[in-house]
Design a protein around this motif. Structure first.
Motif, short mmCIF file in Angstrom:
data_model
loop_
_atom_site.label_atom_id
_atom_site.label_comp_id
_atom_site.label_asym_id
_atom_site.label_seq_id
_atom_site.Cartn_x
_atom_site.Cartn_y
_atom_site.Cartn_z
N SER A 94 6.72 -17.61 27.02
CA SER A 94 7.08 -18.81 26.88
C SER A 94 5.50 -19.71 26.62
CB SER A 94 7.78 -19.45 28.36
OG SER A 94 6.88 -18.97 29.63
N GLN A 95 4.47 -18.61 26.26
CA GLN A 95 3.20 -18.75 26.11
C GLN A 95 3.01 -18.84 24.60
OE1 GLN A 95 -0.05 -18.64 29.13
NE2 GLN A 95 -0.73 -16.57 28.26
N MET A 96 2.63 -19.48 24.17
CA MET A 96 1.89 -18.80 23.06
C MET A 96 0.51 -18.21 22.29
SD MET A 96 2.55 -23.07 20.82
CE MET A 96 1.96 -24.34 21.88
N LEU A 99 -2.18 -19.14 24.54
CA LEU A 99 -2.26 -19.36 26.22
C LEU A 99 -2.05 -20.28 26.41
CD1 LEU A 99 -6.10 -17.31 26.87
CD2 LEU A 99 -2.93 -16.41 26.47
N GLU A 100 -1.39 -21.80 25.47
CA GLU A 100 -0.52 -22.40 26.14
C GLU A 100 0.34 -22.33 26.54
OE1 GLU A 100 -1.09 -25.97 23.71
OE2 GLU A 100 -3.90 -25.90 24.51
N TRP A 101 1.06 -23.24 27.35
CA TRP A 101 2.97 -22.93 28.01
C TRP A 101 3.52 -23.30 26.94
CZ3 TRP A 101 6.56 -25.77 28.20
CH2 TRP A 101 8.01 -25.38 29.16
N GLY A 103 8.25 -23.24 25.50
CA GLY A 103 9.18 -22.32 25.58
C GLY A 103 9.88 -21.59 23.87
N CYS A 104 9.03 -21.65 22.96
CA CYS A 104 8.73 -21.42 21.61
C CYS A 104 7.91 -19.88 22.31
CB CYS A 104 8.22 -21.94 20.31
SG CYS A 104 6.85 -22.18 20.39
N GLY A 105 7.06 -19.82 22.55
CA GLY A 105 6.70 -18.71 22.66
C GLY A 105 5.54 -17.78 22.19
N SER A 106 5.36 -16.55 21.61
CA SER A 106 4.88 -16.10 20.96
C SER A 106 6.16 -14.83 20.29
CB SER A 106 3.59 -14.91 21.29
OG SER A 106 3.19 -16.51 21.81
N ILE A 107 5.59 -14.10 19.04
CA ILE A 107 5.55 -13.13 18.25
C ILE A 107 4.96 -11.60 19.49
CG2 ILE A 107 6.03 -11.96 16.72
CD1 ILE A 107 7.87 -14.15 16.31
N PHE A 108 5.97 -10.96 20.33
CA PHE A 108 5.32 -9.89 20.69
C PHE A 108 5.62 -9.01 20.87
CE2 PHE A 108 8.24 -12.09 23.96
CZ PHE A 108 8.06 -10.91 24.45
N VAL A 109 4.62 -7.89 21.23
CA VAL A 109 5.10 -6.01 21.21
C VAL A 109 5.59 -6.14 23.03
CG1 VAL A 109 4.39 -3.77 21.23
CG2 VAL A 109 3.73 -6.22 19.17
N ASP A 110 6.40 -5.53 22.91
CA ASP A 110 6.50 -4.96 23.93
C ASP A 110 4.86 -4.08 25.00
OD1 ASP A 110 7.65 -3.17 26.51
OD2 ASP A 110 9.75 -3.65 25.50
#
Length: 239
Positions: A94-96, A99-101, A103-110
Motif C-alpha cells: 500500500s505504498q508507492m 513512499l506515499e501511501w 492502494g495501488c502499492g508498488s511492484i516489489f521483490v519478495d
C-alpha cells in the motif's frame, strides 16, 4: 418508520458515494504518481536488439527511494514501473515507490530474495488493479493470443539489461509451496520447473533449465479464495 428507513437509505447512498469517490481518487493519484516516475525514463533511439527499449535514470529514482532495484517494461501493455524491495512484504502493498501511501502499492521483490535476479527464482509481486495498471492485465495472459503477442518483457537494473522470456502462466493458492527461493540442488530446481510445466495454462517454446534464472510475477486472481495468478519468465541477460 418510513422516514427512518428513508434516512438510513440516504446515509447508505452518501457513504457508498464517498467510498466510490475515495477509490477513484486513489486510482487517479496512483496513475499520476507513476506517470511522474516515467519522467526518469526515455525512449532508446538506438534500435538494437541487445539494448533496452527505454533508458532509465536510476540516479533520480534512487534519490527518491534507495529501495528501487530495477525497472520492468512490456511494450504495448501498462507494465512500465520501477521495482522496489523492502524489509518485509507488507510495506509496498500500500505504498508507492516514492513512499506515499496508495492502494495501488508498488511492484516489489519478495524481501527474502537475497540476490534478486541472480538467484534461480526471484519472486515479484504486484496488484491486479481494476483500471489495468500495475499487474492488472495479467489475467489476459491466459489467452494464448495475448500471451504470444506480449511474451517478452524487459527488466533493467543499474548494471544489467535482461529480456524476460515468458514461459508459463499458472494459478496457485497464496500459500503454495511454489513460492520458493531456496534450492539445494539442480535436481530440486528441475523438479520445480516440472511442477510449473504441469500447471501451465499456455504453450511456450522457451526452454528453461536449472542453469537459468527465472522470475515469478505474482498477482491476485479470483477463481477461489486466496488464489494467485503467476506469470513465469526466464531472464536472459543481454551483454
Amino acid at each position: 418508520m418510513r422516514k427512518f428507513l428513508f434516512i438510513i437509505a440516504v446515509c447508505v447512498m452518501i457513504f457508498s458515494g464517498f467510498m466510490l469517490a475515495k477509490g477513484l481518487y486513489g486510482y487517479y493519484e496512483g496513475q499520476k504518481t507513476y506517470e511522474i516516475s516515467q519522467k526518469a525514463v526515455s525512449e532508446n533511439t538506438e534500435k538494437e536488439d541487445k539494448k533496452p527499449s527505454i533508458n532509465v535514470d536510476f540516479d533520480t529514482l534512487k534519490a527518491e527511494n534507495s529501495d528501487v532495484l530495477a525497472w520492468i517494461y512490456c511494450k504495448g501493455t501498462p507494465v512500465n514501473y520501477p521495482v522496489v524491495q523492502g524489509d518485509d512484504n507488507s510495506r509496498y502493498l500500500s505504498q508507492m515507490y516514492n513512499l506515499e501511501w496508495n492502494g495501488c502499492g508498488s511492484i516489489f521483490v519478495d524481501y527474502r530474495c537475497e540476490n534478486p535476479f541472480r538467484d534461480f527464482n526471484t519472486i515479484v509481486y504486484g496488484h491486479r488493479m481494476k483500471d489495468k495498471s500495475m499487474f492488472g492485465t495479467f489475467g489476459e495472459y491466459r489467452s494464448q493470443e495475448y500471451f504470444d503477442k506480449h511474451r517478452t518483457m524487459e527488466l533493467i537494473t543499474p548494471e544489467t539489461f535482461y529480456k524476460i522470456k515468458l514461459f508459463a502462466v499458472v494459478t496457485i493458492p497464496e500459500d503454495s509451496d511454489m513460492y520458493k527461493m531456496s534450492f539445494d540442488s539442480d535436481s530440486e530446481k528441475e523438479a520445480y520447473l516440472e511442477q510449473v510445466a504441469s500447471l501451465n495454462e499456455v504453450k511456450s517454446k522457451v526452454k528453461v533449465t536449472s542453469k537459468d534464472e527465472i522470475v515469478m510475477l505474482s498477482t491476485c486472481t479470483y477463481e477461489y479464495e486466496g488464489a494467485r495468478l503467476v506469470v513465469y519468465g526466464k531472464l536472459v541477460e543481454e551483454k
